[in-house]
Design an enzyme around this catalytic site. Sequence first.
Site, PDB file in Angstrom:
ATOM      1  N   LYS A  24     -27.223   2.310  -4.390  1.00  0.00           N
ATOM      2  CA  LYS A  24     -28.537   1.773  -4.026  1.00  0.00           C
ATOM      3  C   LYS A  24     -29.629   2.541  -4.747  1.00  0.00           C
ATOM      4  CE  LYS A  24     -28.800   0.385   0.281  1.00  0.00           C
ATOM      5  NZ  LYS A  24     -28.708   0.721   1.708  1.00  0.00           N
ATOM      6  N   ARG A  94     -32.555   5.407   4.008  1.00  0.00           N
ATOM      7  CA  ARG A  94     -31.397   4.537   3.775  1.00  0.00           C
ATOM      8  C   ARG A  94     -30.246   5.334   3.187  1.00  0.00           C
ATOM      9  NH1 ARG A  94     -34.104   0.195  -0.262  1.00  0.00           N
ATOM     10  NH2 ARG A  94     -32.567  -1.226   0.633  1.00  0.00           N
ATOM     11  N   GLY A 103     -20.138   0.756   7.326  1.00  0.00           N
ATOM     12  CA  GLY A 103     -19.768   1.848   8.217  1.00  0.00           C
ATOM     13  C   GLY A 103     -20.639   3.069   8.041  1.00  0.00           C
ATOM     14  N   MET A 105     -24.544   4.929   7.703  1.00  0.00           N
ATOM     15  CA  MET A 105     -25.672   4.835   8.627  1.00  0.00           C
ATOM     16  C   MET A 105     -26.569   3.640   8.329  1.00  0.00           C
ATOM     17  SD  MET A 105     -28.715   7.448   9.537  1.00  0.00           S
ATOM     18  CE  MET A 105     -29.906   6.579   8.546  1.00  0.00           C
ATOM     19  N   ARG A 338     -27.949  -5.465  -6.538  1.00  0.00           N
ATOM     20  CA  ARG A 338     -26.577  -5.040  -6.843  1.00  0.00           C
ATOM     21  C   ARG A 338     -25.824  -6.256  -7.359  1.00  0.00           C
ATOM     22  NH1 ARG A 338     -25.086  -4.178  -0.510  1.00  0.00           N
ATOM     23  NH2 ARG A 338     -25.951  -6.135   0.148  1.00  0.00           N
ATOM     24  N   HIS A 454      10.232  -9.505   4.481  1.00  0.00           N
ATOM     25  CA  HIS A 454      11.042 -10.377   3.637  1.00  0.00           C
ATOM     26  C   HIS A 454      10.365 -11.737   3.438  1.00  0.00           C
ATOM     27  CE1 HIS A 454      14.252 -13.380   2.933  1.00  0.00           C
ATOM     28  NE2 HIS A 454      14.689 -12.460   2.094  1.00  0.00           N
ATOM     29  N   ARG A 560      17.701 -17.391 -12.732  1.00  0.00           N
ATOM     30  CA  ARG A 560      18.751 -16.810 -11.881  1.00  0.00           C
ATOM     31  C   ARG A 560      19.798 -17.874 -11.615  1.00  0.00           C
ATOM     32  NH1 ARG A 560      13.938 -14.329  -8.544  1.00  0.00           N
ATOM     33  NH2 ARG A 560      13.232 -16.348  -9.264  1.00  0.00           N
ATOM     34  N   ARG A 616      20.209 -15.347 -16.943  1.00  0.00           N
ATOM     35  CA  ARG A 616      20.992 -14.220 -16.456  1.00  0.00           C
ATOM     36  C   ARG A 616      22.290 -14.718 -15.829  1.00  0.00           C
ATOM     37  NH1 ARG A 616      18.586 -10.686 -11.685  1.00  0.00           N
ATOM     38  NH2 ARG A 616      19.166 -12.513 -10.480  1.00  0.00           N
ATOM     39  N   GLU A 751      18.083  -1.996 -15.339  1.00  0.00           N
ATOM     40  CA  GLU A 751      17.693  -1.953 -13.936  1.00  0.00           C
ATOM     41  C   GLU A 751      18.373  -0.835 -13.157  1.00  0.00           C
ATOM     42  OE1 GLU A 751      18.629  -5.715 -12.127  1.00  0.00           O
ATOM     43  OE2 GLU A 751      20.370  -6.001 -13.400  1.00  0.00           O
ATOM     44  N   SER A 770      15.463  -6.479 -20.759  1.00  0.00           N
ATOM     45  CA  SER A 770      14.472  -6.951 -19.799  1.00  0.00           C
ATOM     46  C   SER A 770      14.546  -6.026 -18.588  1.00  0.00           C
ATOM     47  CB  SER A 770      14.776  -8.389 -19.399  1.00  0.00           C
ATOM     48  OG  SER A 770      13.946  -8.765 -18.322  1.00  0.00           O
ATOM     49  N   GLY A 772      14.515  -5.080 -15.049  1.00  0.00           N
ATOM     50  CA  GLY A 772      14.588  -5.657 -13.710  1.00  0.00           C
ATOM     51  C   GLY A 772      14.021  -4.617 -12.767  1.00  0.00           C
ATOM     52  N   THR A 773      12.713  -4.651 -12.600  1.00  0.00           N
ATOM     53  CA  THR A 773      12.072  -3.519 -11.913  1.00  0.00           C
ATOM     54  C   THR A 773      12.258  -3.545 -10.401  1.00  0.00           C
ATOM     55  OG1 THR A 773      10.011  -4.730 -12.119  1.00  0.00           O
ATOM     56  CG2 THR A 773      10.372  -2.906 -13.645  1.00  0.00           C
ATOM     57  N   ASN A 774      12.720  -4.645  -9.836  1.00  0.00           N
ATOM     58  CA  ASN A 774      13.023  -4.595  -8.397  1.00  0.00           C
ATOM     59  C   ASN A 774      14.203  -3.654  -8.176  1.00  0.00           C
ATOM     60  OD1 ASN A 774      11.042  -6.491  -8.169  1.00  0.00           O
ATOM     61  ND2 ASN A 774      12.392  -8.187  -7.632  1.00  0.00           N
ATOM     62  N   ASP A 775      15.286  -3.894  -8.912  1.00  0.00           N
ATOM     63  CA  ASP A 775      16.441  -3.009  -8.774  1.00  0.00           C
ATOM     64  C   ASP A 775      16.161  -1.633  -9.351  1.00  0.00           C
ATOM     65  OD1 ASP A 775      18.622  -4.103  -7.351  1.00  0.00           O
ATOM     66  OD2 ASP A 775      18.865  -5.601  -8.918  1.00  0.00           O
ATOM     67  N   CYS A 838      11.019  -8.583 -15.858  1.00  0.00           N
ATOM     68  CA  CYS A 838      11.158  -9.794 -15.052  1.00  0.00           C
ATOM     69  C   CYS A 838      11.129  -9.511 -13.561  1.00  0.00           C
ATOM     70  CB  CYS A 838      12.431 -10.529 -15.423  1.00  0.00           C
ATOM     71  SG  CYS A 838      13.898  -9.551 -15.081  1.00  0.00           S
ATOM     72  N   TYR A 858       6.601  -8.835 -23.449  1.00  0.00           N
ATOM     73  CA  TYR A 858       6.111  -9.839 -22.498  1.00  0.00           C
ATOM     74  C   TYR A 858       6.331  -9.391 -21.055  1.00  0.00           C
ATOM     75  CZ  TYR A 858      10.987 -11.091 -21.713  1.00  0.00           C
ATOM     76  OH  TYR A 858      12.307 -11.032 -21.360  1.00  0.00           O
TER      77      TYR A 858
HETATM   78  P1  ADP Z   1     -28.115  -2.186   3.898  1.00  0.00           P
HETATM   79  O1  ADP Z   1     -27.386  -1.344   2.926  1.00  0.00           O
HETATM   80  O2  ADP Z   1     -27.477  -2.313   5.219  1.00  0.00           O
HETATM   81  O3  ADP Z   1     -28.555  -3.483   3.294  1.00  0.00           O
HETATM   82  P2  ADP Z   1     -30.800  -1.346   3.441  1.00  0.00           P
HETATM   83  O4  ADP Z   1     -31.259   0.037   3.357  1.00  0.00           O
HETATM   84  O5  ADP Z   1     -30.712  -2.092   2.163  1.00  0.00           O
HETATM   85  O6  ADP Z   1     -29.451  -1.365   4.230  1.00  0.00           O
HETATM   86  O7  ADP Z   1     -31.820  -2.070   4.351  1.00  0.00           O
HETATM   87  C1  ADP Z   1     -31.868  -2.624   5.579  1.00  0.00           C
HETATM   88  C2  ADP Z   1     -33.056  -3.569   5.554  1.00  0.00           C
HETATM   89  O8  ADP Z   1     -34.265  -2.839   5.477  1.00  0.00           O
HETATM   90  C3  ADP Z   1     -33.045  -4.485   4.349  1.00  0.00           C
HETATM   91  O9  ADP Z   1     -33.488  -5.749   4.722  1.00  0.00           O
HETATM   92  C4  ADP Z   1     -34.022  -3.824   3.421  1.00  0.00           C
HETATM   93  O10 ADP Z   1     -34.593  -4.723   2.531  1.00  0.00           O
HETATM   94  C5  ADP Z   1     -35.039  -3.254   4.391  1.00  0.00           C
HETATM   95  N1  ADP Z   1     -35.752  -2.116   3.847  1.00  0.00           N
HETATM   96  C6  ADP Z   1     -35.224  -0.961   3.410  1.00  0.00           C
HETATM   97  N2  ADP Z   1     -36.176  -0.144   2.930  1.00  0.00           N
HETATM   98  C7  ADP Z   1     -37.352  -0.795   3.073  1.00  0.00           C
HETATM   99  C8  ADP Z   1     -38.689  -0.487   2.741  1.00  0.00           C
HETATM  100  N3  ADP Z   1     -39.012   0.663   2.168  1.00  0.00           N
HETATM  101  N4  ADP Z   1     -39.624  -1.412   3.022  1.00  0.00           N
HETATM  102  C9  ADP Z   1     -39.281  -2.579   3.602  1.00  0.00           C
HETATM  103  N5  ADP Z   1     -38.057  -2.932   3.918  1.00  0.00           N
HETATM  104  C10 ADP Z   1     -37.080  -2.053   3.659  1.00  0.00           C
HETATM  105 MG    MG Z   2     -29.509  -3.722   1.697  1.00  0.00          MG
HETATM  106 MG    MG Z   3      18.705  -6.908 -10.493  1.00  0.00          MG
END
Ligand code: ADP
Ligand code: MG
Ligand code: MG
Length: 881
Positions: A24, A94, A103, A105, A338, A454, A560, A616, A751, A770, A772-775, A838, A858
């Site tokens: 970010k 952020r 996961g 913050m 991104r 299986h 086979r 084979r 193999e 060839s 036979g990488t399973n065996d 294979c 191949y």
């Molecule tokens: P996440 O990775 O969960 O998207 P973000 O940090 O991108 O978390 O943001 C959570 C929300 O807060 C997003 O909608 C983002 O655009 C908004 N946000 C983050 N920083 C600012 C800021 N400086 N001004 C306004 N909105 C913000």
């Molecule tokens: Mg975001």
């Molecule tokens: Mg075999």
Amino acid sequence: MADKKWVYTFEEGRADMKDQLGGKGANLAEMTNIGLPVPPGIIITTEACNQFYLEGKQFPPGLEDQVREYIKILEEKTGKRFGDPANPLLVSVRSGAPISMPGMMDTVLNLGLNDDTVEGLAAAANDRRFAMDCYRRFLNMFGDVVLGIEHVKFERILETQKDQAGVKFDNQLTAGQWQVVVEEYKKLIERETGRPFPQDPMEQLFKAIYAVFNSWNTDRAIVYRKVNKIPDDLGTAVNIQVMAFGNLGNDCGTGVAFTRNPSTGANELYGEYLINAQGEDVVAGIRTPQPIATLKEEMPGVYQQFVETCRLLEKHYRNMQDIEFTIERGKLFILQTRNGKRTAQAAIKIAVDMVNEGLITREEAVMRVEAAQLDHLLHRRIDPNVKLEVIARGLPASPGAASGKVVFEADEAEKMGQEGHKVIMVRTETTPDDIHGIVQAQGILTSRGGMTSHAAVVARGMGKPCVCGCEAIRIDYDKEEFSVNGLIIKKGDIISIDGGTGQVILGEVPMIDPELSVEFQQLLEWADEIRTLGVRANADTPADAAKAREFGAEGIGLTRTEHMFMAQDRLPIVQQMILAGTDEERNAVLEKLLPMQEEDFYGILKAMEGLPVTIRLLDPPLHEFLPNAEELMVEITRLRLTSGDPGELQRQEELLKKVRALSEFNPMLGHRGCRLGITFPAVYAMQARAIFRAVARLVREGYTVIPEVEIPLVIEVNELAFLRRVVEQEADKVMQETGVEFEYTVGTMIEVPRAALLADEIAGEADFFSFGTNDLTQTTLGFSRDDAEGKFLQEYVQKKILPDNPFMVLDRKGVGKLMETAVRLGRSVNPDMLIGICGEHGGEPSSIEFCHLVGLNYVSCSPFRVPVARLAAAQAKVKNG
Ligand code: ADP
Ligand code: MG
Ligand code: MG
């Protein structure tokens, strides 16, 4: 010694500093430097996070001073001051790891507000309601995310206030009403933490930074990293950014957009926004957002600027972008960009379009599509516009969808399948004994077993849909039914399964065919131009061979022959052959099999005309063709008890004796492969003869055929020399009998480790190798696959003892070393030796890369994976040259 530099301004960063600044932060820096309207900000490095842990969760020396210093830079830029009641600076805090990770913050917005600055904000914006709205948001986010107070507790206070005010939506509350909420929130925080809410913005900021660092090691984050194989020592950066306000009125808003449609790939803006809103309001479902197209009418100027920004970002990043933006009083701010996530279909279209737009090269396009993702496009799937009656959910073990009648026994599945019924085989789990049923079924549903059980492995190999480990279903084999959540499904009832999602659905569902879009074919053509590794298919029938060709296979790497022995009309004859007491008896039976095998080979060679076909000779232990001992015993007991036909009883007893005689302690290492050929040369001779008779016929009919006769499980050159003579004798005989001249080669599978280690000796008698990488994996690791996958392998991977399941991803370190050795030794004797693979690994992208690296000619994989292999082979070339 001066302290390390822990903090950067956006101006000091760049897109390629992701490791240091997180994804970010690096992108915010990049956008700042290309002149986009990004609110100013600073970034604390991932190194600071790592150091924080090294110091036992203490800020590293110098960090606090640097943060204070850099906040001053933000103050200068904005003319606002942190904690200034007259003109307060507010920021967001952020998290942002090098690899985007759920996961971590959640973001805290409006940090810097307190009882004084909120008044300053109200005055500056000339909007008290707005200021109170910001304050309550901040208290909630800070309380929840930084102080760890449950979000619902804030939610409850808000709901009560809305009820009292008699309003439905947040934005209907007045300044005074928000102020009540603010007071209640502060009380809640004091109650929960035993301390008043911290009014000092610097204290707020350091607490938030601490919380971001801390979130790197929450259970959620640790588990996510484990599952996704993300290293634990990357650390997270902290982004501190000046707030842009989308909640200042109706000329404000916030939104998210993709520069292209992430589900179809169409070149159109795709996204939504919400007027007068902040942060996550858009995705939180507070009010229904509007499609981005509406912005064109509502704020044409901003829209135009946004369109141009999107274009610029795409051009700059040369990829489809996922963008967050906020509009403050008619001014656009970009808050994040991104590379956008996309479906396989969209990935292909966008890659091909971008080549045509001159934005990226063909090589880059090929790299843009994840080979494993293609799976979804190569199977029939459920029409997404249909509402489904989902009755259970299991593991999505093999993609594609199928409908059919429920059957519980493999024999029954085979019978009904051959009669033309569509069936879904439902079992607690499957074993190699069920193969004939799986072959005929449309799909497999099991109540036990994981992604490598299986059923899952076999179904994936065959390109058949499979849902595994669907624990909600209870199968009663005696009653021939299964129950699920009170519902009873009987044999013959129709269900559908979706092996891509794991859904089990009642009744038949409408399907759509796999889309080999124009773009898809185009991309694969580019892949073919780039790659140097050949791609063949494993195919046992003319139909499979034809499908493989359609998907672009350049030959067959493995046919086979035993699958041909398993067919219902053949099996009794094969059993007679096995039970034959004398050579004459056996030869008479082989005469019966000969024309059948000849037809098989004729069909396959014809379907692959002009391309090589590796056939084979018989590989599995003979007992696999006989009924199982327990079933026989049951039958014999029944015959005895009912004093049934004495002749039949005797036959069954004979059979049981033979089954017992053939039973092995460890069939995987038993009497199989070329060991059968050594002890029963007549069987291999018959097969060779059948191949050459088919070849002679085809040559006479004007076809070009390229047969490659393959001897399995060789450990010693003498085996190969012996069997090569057997094959050559048959070829000579057929040429004499038919008067047709034809070409063929004889080679071997590698193999068993001994074969790899003695590949130079073996190369003296082999035209091709060839792998036979399973065996080879089984024999190198000393793992029997079924036992390993069922018992301990999962734990090996979980505990990071092995990086992957070696039956799915080739074990480069061990098995790979043997392969490298065999290639080197083999080519030292025969520099032009044709070498392929294979095993199932031939369709797995990372293993394909390895095959490219060690110089194989191949890879060969199931027909459905051929497009995956074509792409992966090209990617291996682009990546490694
Ligand atoms: P996440 O990775 O969960 O998207 P973000 O940090 O991108 O978390 O943001 C959570 C929300 O807060 C997003 O909608 C983002 O655009 C908004 N946000 C983050 N920083 C600012 C800021 N400086 N001004 C306004 N909105 C913000
Ligand atoms: Mg975001
Ligand atoms: Mg075999």
